[in-house]
Write an enzyme that holds these catalytic residues in place. Structure first.
Site, PDB file in Angstrom:
ATOM      1  N   HIS A   1       0.793  -1.236   0.000  1.00  0.00           N
ATOM      2  CA  HIS A   1       0.000   0.000   0.000  1.00  0.00           C
ATOM      3  C   HIS A   1       0.825   1.285   0.000  1.00  0.00           C
ATOM      4  O   HIS A   1       0.308   2.341  -0.360  1.00  0.00           O
ATOM      5  CB  HIS A   1      -0.942   0.005   1.204  1.00  0.00           C
TER       6      HIS A   1
ATOM      7  N   ASP B   1       3.005   9.303  -1.291  1.00  0.00           N
ATOM      8  CA  ASP B   1       1.858   8.623  -0.698  1.00  0.00           C
ATOM      9  C   ASP B   1       1.466   7.435  -1.556  1.00  0.00           C
ATOM     10  O   ASP B   1       1.615   7.477  -2.788  1.00  0.00           O
ATOM     11  CB  ASP B   1       0.672   9.584  -0.576  1.00  0.00           C
TER      12      ASP B   1
END
Length: 367
Positions: free
Chosen positions: A46, A272
């Site tokens: 992730h 991110d």
């Protein structure tokens, strides 16, 4: 912890099982897992995968890579995360990599690597955004934003606050990757460059405390509080300060009201994986007649889907300051067009479509 997870998975697994491991916390599970014959093993990573130059200093790098290469299928949010991973594997091991298919041939195994940007449950977000809000959240925010004297004068201080000012929001977990210091510097640059907005625009940063026992996170909080205080001292006017930082965790239902009322949402991470806030903001804001606009870092994973946002380099405070002005001054019809386009993209690539894509790709990779 990874051994315990692997043991539990092994006990529950049967032949032809589908095993899906998530994120870096469980990166060693594939290594410890006694995978049943014909079971499919996939992993989704992730967070951003670093360049090899950064990764190579990790003492446990071989163990980590060996474990990940025990999977049938690996997926990341962004294409450059995949490229970084493949470059890392190439430099650390003797492998053969098919550049066209992103297949890694290692230790008599074949591992497929792919980028699959994760979606959100847009239907749930819309449903939550449409619910009426309880007064407790209004009270908590009002107390943080409005001084006691003004609260007494205002019948509904939360609503009045949004009527009185153009409100820019930021909703983040306290983290050094979120670019909070650069964001505050961009707001200062905006006020200096466009003095007509002094006294009319406020930034509300809702920051969820995170890992504050760790020195690096303590340092981030100290830095942004100091920076906010300096900017507020520089630009303060009677009854107005430009920056409000609220260190509190609110429910998703609470936050939706901010999304729907704010004129601008700043999502400016330095790096991110996906960034849930940007996607939730689009879905919630697209449900109102005069939505706010999204200023989004090019380094957020969500930038690959939210191409109609105002995309910026968060390190460039001048560029961010200009984007803030552009977002605040954007015509209603243009905002509606952009938000509609982004909301439709998120609905098409929702969490269920992403799950189906991952499962299909992992099964194909294991054949």
């Amino acid at each position: 912890m990874n051994q315990r997870f692997a043991k539990a998975i092994g006990e529950a697994s049967r032949q032809n099982s589908f095993i899906w491991v998530h994120d870096y916390q469980l990166a060693l599970v594939p290594k410890y897992l006694n995978k049943p014959k014909d079971a499919v093993l996939g992993m989704f990573w992730h967070i951003p995968w670093p360049t090899w130059e950064a990764f190579r200093i990790l003492p446990q790098k071989k163990e980590l890579l060996e474990s990940m290469l025990s999977c049938d299928f690996l997926a990341f949010h962004r294409g450059y995360h995949v490229r970084n991973f493949l470059d890392t594997v190439r430099r650390e091991f003797e492998v053969r990599i098919d550049e066209e298919t992103n297949k890694v041939y290692y230790n008599k195994r074949m591992i497929t690597v792919k980028n699959l940007p994760m979606g959100i449950d847009s239907d749930v977000i819309k449903a939550v955004a449409q619910q009426s809000q309880e007064s407790s959240f209004f009270g908590a925010i009002a107390k943080a934003l409005v001084d006691i004297d003004n609260q007494k004068k205002m019948k509904n201080s939360f609503e009045e606050f949004f009527k009185k000012y153009k409100v820019i929001i930021g909703i983040d977990r306290l983290d050094y990757t979120k670019g909070l210091a650069f964001r505050l510097k961009a707001i200062e640059k905006f006020l200096k460059k466009y003095p007509q907005y002094v006294g009319k625009v406020v930034y509300v940063g809702i920051i969820a405390p995170s890992r504050e026992a760790i020195p690096a996170y303590k340092a981030v909080r100290k830095e942004i509080r100091k920076l906010a205080s300096e900017i507020n001292l520089k630009y303060v006017r009677e009854g107005w300060v430009p920056i409000h930082l609220i260190y509190q965790v609110f429910t998703r239902k609470d936050v939706m009201n901010f999304y729907k009322k704010a004129q601008l949402c700043l999502v400016t991470p330095l790096d991110d994986g996906m960034n849930l806030v940007s996607k939730e903001f689009v879905i919630a804001a697209s449900s109102v007649e005069n939505p706010g606009m999204l200023v989004l870092s090019q380094f957020a994973g969500s930038a690959i889907d939210l191409t109609s946002a105002l995309i910026i380099n968060p390190y460039n405070v001048e560029e961010v300051a200009i984007a803030i002005k552009d977002g605040l001054e954007m015509k209603r019809q243009e905002k509606l067009r952009r938000m509609k386009s982004m909301a439709e993209a998120l609905e098409d690539k929702n969490i269920y479509a992403w799950t189906e894509d991952f499962v299909r790709a992992a099964i194909d990779a294991a054949k």
